[in-house]
Design a protein around this motif. Structure first.
Motif, PDB file in Angstrom:
ATOM      1  N   TYR A  68      30.470  72.137 -19.313  1.00  0.00           N
ATOM      2  CA  TYR A  68      29.296  71.284 -19.456  1.00  0.00           C
ATOM      3  C   TYR A  68      29.582  70.067 -20.306  1.00  0.00           C
ATOM      4  O   TYR A  68      30.565  70.014 -21.056  1.00  0.00           O
ATOM      5  N   ALA A 107      26.292  70.676 -15.845  1.00  0.00           N
ATOM      6  CA  ALA A 107      27.103  71.889 -15.899  1.00  0.00           C
ATOM      7  C   ALA A 107      27.688  72.162 -14.523  1.00  0.00           C
ATOM      8  O   ALA A 107      27.022  71.961 -13.497  1.00  0.00           O
ATOM      9  N   HIS A 120      18.236  71.758 -23.817  1.00  0.00           N
ATOM     10  CA  HIS A 120      19.608  71.990 -23.381  1.00  0.00           C
ATOM     11  C   HIS A 120      20.197  73.298 -23.895  1.00  0.00           C
ATOM     12  O   HIS A 120      20.940  73.980 -23.176  1.00  0.00           O
ATOM     13  N   LEU A 146      21.715  76.295 -21.522  1.00  0.00           N
ATOM     14  CA  LEU A 146      23.057  76.868 -21.652  1.00  0.00           C
ATOM     15  C   LEU A 146      22.992  78.385 -21.808  1.00  0.00           C
ATOM     16  O   LEU A 146      23.800  79.123 -21.227  1.00  0.00           O
ATOM     17  N   ARG A 204      31.997  73.434 -23.547  1.00  0.00           N
ATOM     18  CA  ARG A 204      31.897  71.980 -23.385  1.00  0.00           C
ATOM     19  C   ARG A 204      33.254  71.444 -22.967  1.00  0.00           C
ATOM     20  O   ARG A 204      34.229  71.525 -23.715  1.00  0.00           O
TER      21      ARG A 204
END
Length: 207
Positions: free
Chosen positions: A46, A59, A75, A79, A92
């Motif tokens: 992501y 993502a 966010h 996630l 990430r």
């Protein structure tokens, strides 16, 4: 690499290490992301992207883009949901999404009318997935009513279900639920908020 005890979204896994400056943190994180991708243990990558309609979370899985989320969706919660619904191996890894970010930037600059991205529709099932497949048939700068989309999806009376499919679209903008409006011409609701929907329709109408 999982969402357990996740650091802030704009931080990284090394932020808590004493004496490690930001440049080193970024370098270490990039190496971890690359190594995870290379060894096949990164299931969901992501990044965030600043746009005219706010910060977007992007993502992707190995199959393609799986989620686009507005800031108003939270966010961090998105996630966490990806970790539950797709895989806990979430990291990430901006480089994995460079192509997506570039196409979105071109779209907001008025230079792209059609996205050319592999998409992962695993978060949409049944009739909702059918609706999303028809949304991509609504051309840039055009709109369609919820009733029209319901008919195209094979269930003319399922107007409310079409509204639900649009409201839960995991890939807004790329799968253009913002182009679906009410039969009376009013824009209706939108996952990114009505102002974002107006902005997207205005952008497309300006070309």
């Amino acid at each position: 690499m999982t969402t357990t005890n996740r650091p802030p979204l704009d931080g990284d896994l090394f932020a808590a290490l004493p004496g490690v400056d930001e440049e080193t943190q970024a370098r270490l994180h990039a190496r971890l992301a690359a190594a995870s991708d290379r060894t096949g243990i990164l299931d969901v990558a992501y990044r965030t992207l600043e746009t005219p309609v706010g910060s977007l979370l992007l993502a992707a899985t190995g199959e393609g883009l799986v989620r686009v989320a507005y800031a108003r969706e939270d966010h961090e919660k998105v996630l966490e949901q990806l970790a539950t619904d797709v895989s806990p191996r979430v990291l990430r890894a901006p480089a994995r999404l460079d192509g997506t970010a570039r196409e979105l930037e071109e779209y907001f600059a008025g230079r792209r009318h059609l996205f050319d991205l592999p998409l992962d529709f695993r978060l949409a099932r049944g009739f909702r997935r059918t609706v999303l497949s028809h949304l991509r048939e609504i051309g840039y700068g055009a709109t369609a009513s919820y009733a029209t989309v319901a008919q195209a999806a094979g269930s003319p009376r399922a107007v409310r279900a079409v509204g639900t499919a649009c409201a839960t679209n995991p890939l807004p903008i790329v799968v253009p639920c913002h182009r679906v409006v009410r039969s009376d011409g009013t824009i209706g609701q939108y996952v990114g908020g009505t102002e974002a929907k107006k902005a997207l329709l205005g952008l497309e109408a300006a070309v």
